[in-house]
Design an enzyme around this catalytic site. Structure first.
Site, PDB file in Angstrom:
ATOM      1  N   GLY A 310     -78.373  28.187  42.727  1.00 39.31           N
ATOM      2  CA  GLY A 310     -76.945  28.469  42.838  1.00 39.31           C
ATOM      3  C   GLY A 310     -76.487  28.440  44.279  1.00 39.31           C
ATOM      4  O   GLY A 310     -77.016  27.694  45.120  1.00 39.31           O
ATOM      5  N   SER A 311     -75.525  29.276  44.590  1.00 32.87           N
ATOM      6  CA  SER A 311     -74.892  29.217  45.913  1.00 32.87           C
ATOM      7  C   SER A 311     -75.787  29.669  47.050  1.00 32.87           C
ATOM      8  O   SER A 311     -75.430  29.494  48.217  1.00 32.87           O
ATOM      9  CB  SER A 311     -73.603  30.045  45.909  1.00 32.87           C
ATOM     10  OG  SER A 311     -72.653  29.467  45.036  1.00 32.87           O
ATOM     11  N   THR A 312     -76.948  30.273  46.752  1.00 39.62           N
ATOM     12  CA  THR A 312     -77.865  30.579  47.859  1.00 39.62           C
ATOM     13  C   THR A 312     -78.310  29.293  48.550  1.00 39.62           C
ATOM     14  O   THR A 312     -78.692  29.312  49.717  1.00 39.62           O
ATOM     15  CB  THR A 312     -79.114  31.341  47.352  1.00 39.62           C
ATOM     16  OG1 THR A 312     -79.799  30.542  46.384  1.00 39.62           O
ATOM     17  CG2 THR A 312     -78.718  32.669  46.726  1.00 39.62           C
TER      18      THR A 312
END
Length: 659
Positions: A310-312
């Site tokens: 995801g956005s990590t």
């Protein structure tokens, strides 16, 4: 011729008629002489008797002294085959240092502080020679007084077999062995052995693994270090800290229960050395009951579980663009939804972003289309090279045989849609430890470390020493411009410049102060991090709506990075407190906050509020940096990464300033 004189009645005795003629007659000894001889014989007998009495008295006295008054310890060769030495009690775990159980072969495993995590205890196997037994039924009844778990009928059957060897029980304690030995049953024997024991039960169960019946490792570090543990009796010292491990476990378990997640993982790692201080995977199990633990509990989500980051992963996209010189802080990227085939890349409907965001805003507000534009500016080839160099295409090199291989598309399938989706953390699946490793490289000066579960040879710096015994805040040097990471240079592969790493530290701090990671802030610890929420893929392919994997990757303190803290929740549910939201900002980030606030003092890190203004200033970065003179920033009218624009080549000039 004289006549015979008749015998008189006087003292003369007539001659014995049986005495032959021609032989002189013997005269009997006087009575006094006979009594003298008898007295001499009695004296000799009395002397001999007294001698024997003295000898037996001395033997009895010696036996009394040796067995009652001053008993001597029997030699080991006399009792070792039947009665192994009983281990000493060690409630404080002091045996873990240089202590080695004398009758075991497999070495002890400890954490970095010396706390025993795995040790072998001396046990015995009970076997019998039925051919030597007199009464199998009587022997079985006696054995069951010590070993009540024995089945009487089965024991009698085994003791009645026409064999010379049958096992009766395994892994009995030394106390039980002595009790059976005292029964005096002929034909019952013992075989020395050992049993692996994990005194802390669930603590680091998936890391420890287990051993088989022959004491060979079958999982975890027990398997990875099997040869070493069986050849070197000195304790194996791991990098884990059971205090940090316990805090991470407790807070993660509380979060898993609160949000009804089906699984969870947490990692604490030193970003300077790669040492893993805590690694938690839930659900877990008691390491002493490995054989009965369900597969889901034995599954180590930290290294075996593969999840879309995801956005990590936007942190890697930003790092890639900055390091390659493709993008700059002042460049702006479109947040307008991107149509790709029948799919549309967009942000959450509740996100109200400006149509264009600068690079700091892209990370702080976590825009998917904007991250996709950055990835397109970099291009497929350079994106693959970057991820490969950061270790995202291979197993994480850690001392666990369960470390899995990430799921990444084949190069031939790495098209424009893959470039964009990977740019914001979809289309690839990575283990949590890989994310932590990549995060550490962005903040520690640009060094890609090899994560390790083995403690350094140097002294544990979490233990107070003469100059750290007093509570003191995180070190701050005003003349270091907020960047004193060079105090201890990590050992590894350089993947980023120190200048790029300094910028990324500020961007990660911005995400916590003004962005999506606000709920992870711990006053005085200057936490930096990145949220990540990814939809899960169903069993038959396709993304599951409203079923997420939420994660938060963080580092503290950002002015002098020491430790990375990561939390992942698998399929969390919304609650009244989160207003139904299941994103990382509502569950994973607050859990990181709780962990940092508790482990900071354990790791000799204390909040620094006295220098807050100076530290905040050193980490500050504007949300919309101005464009330097002579540069044309990426943005409206200059967006080579727009898939609707045929010109994909970047048109920016090389940077003339220091980042």
């Amino acid at each position: 011729m004289p006549q015979d004189v008749p015998p008189s009645s006087g003292s003369q005795r007539p001659e014995r008629p049986d005495v032959p003629s021609g032989r002189s007659r013997q005269t009997a000894p006087p009575r006094g002489s006979r009594r003298l001889n008898l007295d001499q014989m009695h004296g000799r007998l009395l002397g001999v008797g007294m001698g024997f009495l003295a000898i037996y008295g001395a033997v009895a006295l010696k036996a009394t002294v040796a067995t009652v008054l001053m008993p001597m310890e029997p030699e080991k060769r006399q009792i070792a085959p039947q009665v192994p030495e009983i281990p000493k009690s060690d409630p404080r775990g002091e045996m873990a240092g240089d202590f080695v159980l004398p009758t075991v072969k497999r070495a002890t495993i400890t954490d970095r502080t010396g706390q025993a995590l795995a040790l072998s205890l001396p046990v015995a196997q009970v076997y019998a020679n039925p051919m030597e037994l007199i009464d199998p039924a009587d022997a079985a009844d006696k054995l069951r007084k010590v070993l009540p778990q024995l089945d009487r009928d089965e024991t009698i059957r085994r003791l009645s077999l026409k064999k010379q060897f049958v096992y009766l029980a395994r892994d009995i304690s030394p106390v039980q062995e002595i009790a059976i030995n005292n029964l005096g049953i002929p034909g019952i024997y013992f075989e020395a052995g050992e049993r692996r024991h994990y005194p802390l039960g669930r603590t680091a169960a998936q890391i420890m693994g287990s051993v088989d019946i022959d004491d060979h490792g079958i999982a975890g570090v027990e398997r990875y270090f099997d040869k070493r543990l069986n050849s070197d009796k000195s304790p194996l010292r791991l990098s884990l800290d059971v205090r940090v491990q316990t805090v991470a476990h407790d807070e993660l378990q509380a979060a898993k229960d609160e949000f009804s997640a089906i699984g969870a993982s947490a990692i604490v790692m030193d970003v300077r050395t790669g040492e893993i201080l805590a690694m938690v995977s839930l659900p877990d199990y008691d390491a002493n009951d490995f054989g009965h633990a369900p597969n889901d509990a034995r599954f180590n989500r930290a290294v075996t579980g593969m999840y879309e980051p995801g956005s990590t992963f936007k942190l890697q996209t930003a790092a890639m663009g900055l390091q390659l010189g493709i993008v700059h802080l002042w460049d702006r990227f479109s947040t307008i939804p991107i149509k790709v085939g029948r799919f549309t890349i967009r942000d959450m409907k509740t996100d109200h972003f400006a149509p264009w965001l600068s690079l700091p805003g892209v990370l702080a507000y976590s825009s998917n289309p904007a991250a996709a534009h950055i990835a397109l500016d970099v291009g497929a080839t350079r994106q693959q090279d970057w991820l490969r160099n950061m270790g995202f295409f291979n197993r994480v090199p850690v001392e666990l045989p369960e470390a899995g291989r990430p799921l990444v598309p084949a190069s031939r399938n790495w098209g424009i849609s893959t470039v964009m989706t990977v740019g914001f953390g979809h289309g690839v699946a990575e283990p949590p430890l890989a994310i932590v490793r990549g995060t550490a490289a962005t903040v520690n000066g640009g060094i890609l470390l090899k994560p390790t579960l083995v403690a350094r040879d140097t002294e544990d710096d979490s233990k107070p020493t003469a100059d750290t015994a007093q509570l003191r805040p995180v070190a701050y040097r005003p003349d270091a411009d907020g960047d004193d990471i060079g105090a201890q240079t990590p050992v590894g592969t350089r993947v980023l410049s120190e200048q790029t790493s300094a910028i990324l530290r500020k961007l990660l701090r911005l995400d916590v102060t003004l962005g999506s990671g606000k709920s992870a802030e711990v006053p005085g610890y200057y936490v930096g991090g990145k949220t990540g929420t990814a939809e899960k893929i169903g069993a038959h392919g396709g993304y599951l709506k409203h079923v997420n994997v939420s994660a938060f990757t963080s580092v503290f303190p950002m002015n002098n990075p020491h430790y990375a803290v990561y939390v992942m929740l698998d399929s969390p549910q919304g609650t009244a407190a989160t207003h139904g939201w299941t994103t990382a900002a509502w569950n994973a980030a607050p859990t990181v906050k709780k962990i940092i606030s508790r482990v900071g003092p354990i790791l000799n890190q204390f909040p620094d509020l006295a220098n807050k203004d100076a530290i905040d200033a050193s980490l500050a970065i504007p949300m919309n940096p101005p464009v330097p003179a002579g540069y044309r920033a990426l943005g409206p009218g200059n967006d080579p990464g727009d898939p609707r624009n045929q010109a994909h080549a970047p048109k920016t000039q090389p940077s003339k300033t220091q980042h």
